[in-house]
Structure formats: structure tokens, C-alpha cells
Design a protein around this motif. Structure first.
Motif, mmCIF file in Angstrom:
data_model
loop_
_atom_site.group_PDB
_atom_site.id
_atom_site.type_symbol
_atom_site.label_atom_id
_atom_site.label_comp_id
_atom_site.label_asym_id
_atom_site.label_seq_id
_atom_site.Cartn_x
_atom_site.Cartn_y
_atom_site.Cartn_z
ATOM 1 N N GLU A 135 65.679 14.901 -7.205
ATOM 2 C CA GLU A 135 66.554 13.758 -7.400
ATOM 3 C C GLU A 135 67.607 13.704 -6.301
ATOM 4 O OE1 GLU A 135 69.801 12.797 -10.744
ATOM 5 O OE2 GLU A 135 67.725 12.767 -11.507
ATOM 6 N N LEU A 136 67.805 12.512 -5.740
ATOM 7 C CA LEU A 136 68.815 12.292 -4.709
ATOM 8 C C LEU A 136 70.145 11.973 -5.375
ATOM 9 C CD1 LEU A 136 69.404 11.748 -1.608
ATOM 10 C CD2 LEU A 136 68.986 9.344 -2.147
ATOM 11 N N ARG A 137 71.205 12.712 -4.992
ATOM 12 C CA ARG A 137 72.532 12.484 -5.556
ATOM 13 C C ARG A 137 73.582 12.555 -4.452
ATOM 14 N NH1 ARG A 137 72.422 16.730 -10.708
ATOM 15 N NH2 ARG A 137 70.522 15.936 -11.714
ATOM 16 N N GLN A 138 74.744 11.995 -4.732
ATOM 17 C CA GLN A 138 75.875 12.101 -3.817
ATOM 18 C C GLN A 138 76.483 13.499 -3.925
ATOM 19 O OE1 GLN A 138 76.540 8.941 -2.333
ATOM 20 N NE2 GLN A 138 77.711 10.032 -0.772
ATOM 21 N N VAL A 139 76.861 14.063 -2.779
ATOM 22 C CA VAL A 139 77.534 15.357 -2.778
ATOM 23 C C VAL A 139 78.937 15.215 -3.369
ATOM 24 C CG1 VAL A 139 78.593 17.108 -1.278
ATOM 25 C CG2 VAL A 139 76.239 16.371 -0.882
ATOM 26 N N SER A 156 83.606 19.718 4.612
ATOM 27 C CA SER A 156 84.225 18.800 3.654
ATOM 28 C C SER A 156 85.114 17.752 4.318
ATOM 29 C CB SER A 156 85.051 19.577 2.622
ATOM 30 O OG SER A 156 86.109 20.277 3.241
ATOM 31 N N THR A 157 85.380 17.909 5.621
ATOM 32 C CA THR A 157 86.226 16.942 6.320
ATOM 33 C C THR A 157 85.624 15.540 6.246
ATOM 34 O OG1 THR A 157 87.040 18.609 7.855
ATOM 35 C CG2 THR A 157 87.222 16.321 8.552
ATOM 36 N N GLY A 158 86.428 14.585 5.836
ATOM 37 C CA GLY A 158 85.985 13.189 5.821
ATOM 38 C C GLY A 158 85.132 12.793 4.638
ATOM 39 N N MET A 159 85.027 13.627 3.613
ATOM 40 C CA MET A 159 84.167 13.299 2.477
ATOM 41 C C MET A 159 84.537 11.988 1.805
ATOM 42 S SD MET A 159 83.235 16.758 0.342
ATOM 43 C CE MET A 159 82.327 15.767 -0.867
ATOM 44 N N GLU A 160 85.831 11.669 1.784
ATOM 45 C CA GLU A 160 86.272 10.481 1.064
ATOM 46 C C GLU A 160 86.378 9.257 1.975
ATOM 47 O OE1 GLU A 160 89.888 11.671 -0.762
ATOM 48 O OE2 GLU A 160 88.920 13.052 -2.153
ATOM 49 N N HIS A 161 86.029 9.429 3.250
ATOM 50 C CA HIS A 161 86.105 8.321 4.188
ATOM 51 C C HIS A 161 84.897 7.411 4.007
ATOM 52 C CE1 HIS A 161 86.247 6.141 8.025
ATOM 53 N NE2 HIS A 161 87.510 6.480 8.067
ATOM 54 N N HIS A 162 85.115 6.111 4.136
ATOM 55 C CA HIS A 162 84.023 5.157 3.896
ATOM 56 C C HIS A 162 82.879 5.328 4.886
ATOM 57 C CE1 HIS A 162 85.885 2.991 7.281
ATOM 58 N NE2 HIS A 162 84.739 2.374 7.388
ATOM 59 N N ALA A 163 83.168 5.909 6.052
ATOM 60 C CA ALA A 163 82.143 6.048 7.075
ATOM 61 C C ALA A 163 81.265 7.276 6.875
ATOM 62 C CB ALA A 163 82.791 6.103 8.461
ATOM 63 N N GLU A 164 81.546 8.080 5.867
ATOM 64 C CA GLU A 164 80.756 9.288 5.642
ATOM 65 C C GLU A 164 79.735 9.056 4.531
ATOM 66 O OE1 GLU A 164 80.793 11.858 7.436
ATOM 67 O OE2 GLU A 164 82.685 11.705 8.518
ATOM 68 N N THR A 165 78.546 9.527 4.748
ATOM 69 C CA THR A 165 77.520 9.503 3.702
ATOM 70 C C THR A 165 76.962 10.910 3.590
ATOM 71 O OG1 THR A 165 76.008 8.676 5.398
ATOM 72 C CG2 THR A 165 76.905 7.069 3.858
ATOM 73 N N PHE A 166 77.057 11.472 2.412
ATOM 74 C CA PHE A 166 76.824 12.892 2.193
ATOM 75 C C PHE A 166 75.967 13.015 0.942
ATOM 76 C CE2 PHE A 166 79.574 17.032 2.529
ATOM 77 C CZ PHE A 166 78.440 17.744 2.864
ATOM 78 N N GLU A 188 69.519 22.715 -9.619
ATOM 79 C CA GLU A 188 70.105 23.340 -8.437
ATOM 80 C C GLU A 188 69.892 22.467 -7.207
ATOM 81 O OE1 GLU A 188 68.781 27.279 -7.709
ATOM 82 O OE2 GLU A 188 69.514 28.068 -9.632
ATOM 83 N N MET A 189 70.892 22.457 -6.322
ATOM 84 C CA MET A 189 70.786 21.761 -5.054
ATOM 85 C C MET A 189 69.860 22.550 -4.136
ATOM 86 S SD MET A 189 73.885 20.826 -2.429
ATOM 87 C CE MET A 189 74.449 22.546 -2.448
ATOM 88 N N ILE A 190 68.863 21.880 -3.551
ATOM 89 C CA ILE A 190 67.932 22.582 -2.675
ATOM 90 C C ILE A 190 68.005 22.089 -1.230
ATOM 91 C CG2 ILE A 190 66.374 23.016 -4.602
ATOM 92 C CD1 ILE A 190 64.494 20.888 -3.316
ATOM 93 N N SER A 191 68.647 20.940 -1.014
ATOM 94 C CA SER A 191 68.757 20.411 0.340
ATOM 95 C C SER A 191 69.957 19.486 0.414
ATOM 96 C CB SER A 191 67.479 19.650 0.731
ATOM 97 O OG SER A 191 67.483 19.303 2.094
ATOM 98 N N VAL A 192 70.546 19.383 1.599
ATOM 99 C CA VAL A 192 71.746 18.566 1.747
ATOM 100 C C VAL A 192 71.808 17.992 3.156
ATOM 101 C CG1 VAL A 192 73.141 20.565 2.418
ATOM 102 C CG2 VAL A 192 74.263 18.552 1.461
ATOM 103 N N ALA A 193 72.368 16.805 3.301
ATOM 104 C CA ALA A 193 72.539 16.185 4.614
ATOM 105 C C ALA A 193 73.825 15.377 4.636
ATOM 106 C CB ALA A 193 71.361 15.274 4.954
ATOM 107 N N LYS A 194 74.524 15.467 5.748
ATOM 108 C CA LYS A 194 75.742 14.681 5.937
ATOM 109 C C LYS A 194 75.588 13.826 7.186
ATOM 110 C CE LYS A 194 80.768 15.061 6.418
ATOM 111 N NZ LYS A 194 81.908 15.995 6.618
ATOM 112 N N PHE A 195 75.732 12.530 7.016
ATOM 113 C CA PHE A 195 75.659 11.580 8.121
ATOM 114 C C PHE A 195 77.062 11.057 8.405
ATOM 115 C CE2 PHE A 195 71.615 11.613 6.054
ATOM 116 C CZ PHE A 195 70.647 11.357 7.016
ATOM 117 N N ALA A 214 75.614 5.278 14.288
ATOM 118 C CA ALA A 214 75.562 6.322 13.267
ATOM 119 C C ALA A 214 75.216 7.627 13.954
ATOM 120 C CB ALA A 214 74.505 5.986 12.218
ATOM 121 N N ARG A 215 75.788 8.709 13.460
ATOM 122 C CA ARG A 215 75.538 10.008 14.062
ATOM 123 C C ARG A 215 75.086 10.989 12.999
ATOM 124 N NH1 ARG A 215 77.915 15.027 14.828
ATOM 125 N NH2 ARG A 215 77.590 15.965 16.881
ATOM 126 N N PHE A 216 74.071 11.771 13.354
ATOM 127 C CA PHE A 216 73.594 12.799 12.433
ATOM 128 C C PHE A 216 73.162 14.010 13.252
ATOM 129 C CE2 PHE A 216 71.743 14.868 8.961
ATOM 130 C CZ PHE A 216 70.493 15.311 9.301
#
Length: 218
Positions: A4-8, A53-63, A73-80, A130-132
Motif C-alpha cells: 500500500e502506498l502512503r504518505q510519510v 525530514s527537512t522540508g516535509m511540510e513544504h508544499h513542494a515536497e512529496t514523500f 511495516e514500511m518496506i520502501s520509501v522515496a522523497k521527491f 522536479a528533482r529526485f
């Protein structure tokens, strides 16, 4: 086992730190960073948690994270990082009130990112994008690889970039580059990084890749 895909959430940060340490333990660049931090008396786990965790609440972050719902359990994570404004191709956001990094670490990043900054400015400066990156922002637990988790995260990130009309770029490992090609990223250049001067007997390879935005649905 369903994924399942969820927001961090902020409560996920310690687990992401542990996953990063496990995934990146053989990576020469990470080893060099840890050596510099440890020599300066810095808690490497805490430093990474602050960084990620820097910028987690910024509108430009997708995590996002992928959760195995059978074991919860979380098995994978990505921050764009989506940069919508015009200006420099990439800007670090300092954490207010934090002590500045040690000078040797700043010097290391200046040396390390010389080519990547030039690549970013050449391809993206003055344009929203966008940067990743796969070095610190994409991790899959070794016990859960080849289950499609990274595929879902990349599908989500590229979809969001297309919806916003943003080009993307990243720095990939040789292994990661093969996956990114499936999502429309093209190899622009390859850099070899000799880390011996920082006490790590390794030469790491970074592949610079670019993805041009597509019309939604293509």
C-alpha cells in the motif's frame, strides 16, 4: 502480501534512518560522510534524520512510503523535491536553529557535487523542475526487493511531475539507472568518483539522468 502506498509521517523518520543505514552501508559516498561526521563527534543517525525530514511540510515536497499491510511495516520509501519557482536548479533548505555542518563536510560536498551542480544548472537553472535522487531519497529494505515497491514509488513521482508539467533529473547508481530508464529517464553523463582522499578505498559511479515531462496519460 499486499502493498500500500502512503504518505510519510514524522513518526516514520527513525525507521527511514535505520533503513538508510542498512541499504547504504556498502556505498562509498555514505561511508565517507559517516567518517567525517564521526571524526567531528556528530551522531550520524541523528544527522540523517534531520536531513531527511527537512522540508516535509513544504508544499513542494512529496514523500511516500510503501507498507506491507500484512506485517504493517514500511518496506520502501522515496522523497521527491518539486521546485516550482525559477532560479537555481537546486537549493538546500537549512534547518533553522541547527548548528552548521563541520567545515570538512562542507568541503566534501563542494567537491562531490561539482559535476552534479553543473549538470543541474545546465539543464534546469531558470526553469521549474522536479528533482529526485536515489542516494538518500529512495530505499527499499533488502528483504523486500523485487516486489515492485520502488516501481510504485517512481510511478507516483513521475505522475505528479507530469501533472505539474515539470521535467525531472536524478543521480543514479549503475543498478538504479536500469529501473529509471523504464520511466523515461535518459542518461546524460556518467561520473566516476574516487573517494580514496577521504579514507574510503572505493570508486563510486554516478549516472546523471533527465526525464522530460509528458502529457498526462502518455
Amino acid at each position: 502480501m499486499p502493498l500500500e502506498l502512503r504518505q510519510v509521517e514524522k513518526s516514520d523518520i527513525p525507521a527511514i534512518g535505520r533503513m538508510d543505514r542498512l541499504v547504504m552501508k556498502e556505498n562509498g559516498i555514505s561511508q565517507a560522510i559517516w567518517k567525517i561526521q564521526e571524526a567531528a563527534g556528530i551522531d550520524t543517525t541523528y544527522a540523517f534524520e534531520r536531513f531527511i525530514s527537512t522540508g516535509m511540510e513544504h508544499h513542494a515536497e512529496t514523500f511516500w512510503k510503501i507498507v506491507d499491510t500484512d506485517i504493517d511495516e514500511m518496506i520502501s520509501v522515496a522523497k521527491f523535491s518539486f521546485q516550482y519557482h525559477e532560479g537555481e536548479a537546486y537549493q538546500d533548505t537549512p534547518v533553522q536553529g541547527e548548528e552548521p555542518p563541520p567545515q570538512k563536510l562542507l568541503e566534501f560536498f563542494t567537491w562531490l557535487n561539482k559535476e552534479s551542480n553543473a549538470f543541474a544548472k545546465e539543464n534546469f537553472a531558470g526553469r521549474p523542475h522536479a528533482r529526485f535522487t536515489d542516494l538518500a531519497f529512495l530505499a527499499t529494505h533488502p528483504s523486500h526487493r523485487k516486489r515492485g515497491a520502488a516501481h510504485v514509488l517512481l510511478e507516483k513521482g513521475t505522475q505528479k511531475a507530469d501533472e505539474a508539467g515539470l521535467d525531472m533529473y536524478l543521480q543514479a547508481s549503475l543498478m538504479g539507472a536500469q529501473l529509471y530508464k523504464k520511466f523515461g529517464f535518459e542518461v546524460m553523463s556518467v561520473e566516476e568518483i574516487d573517494l580514496s582522499q577521504y579514507g574510503v578505498d572505493k570508486v563510486e559511479t554516478r549516472t546523471y539522468m533527465k526525464r522530460t515531462t509528458r502529457a498526462v496519460g502518455q
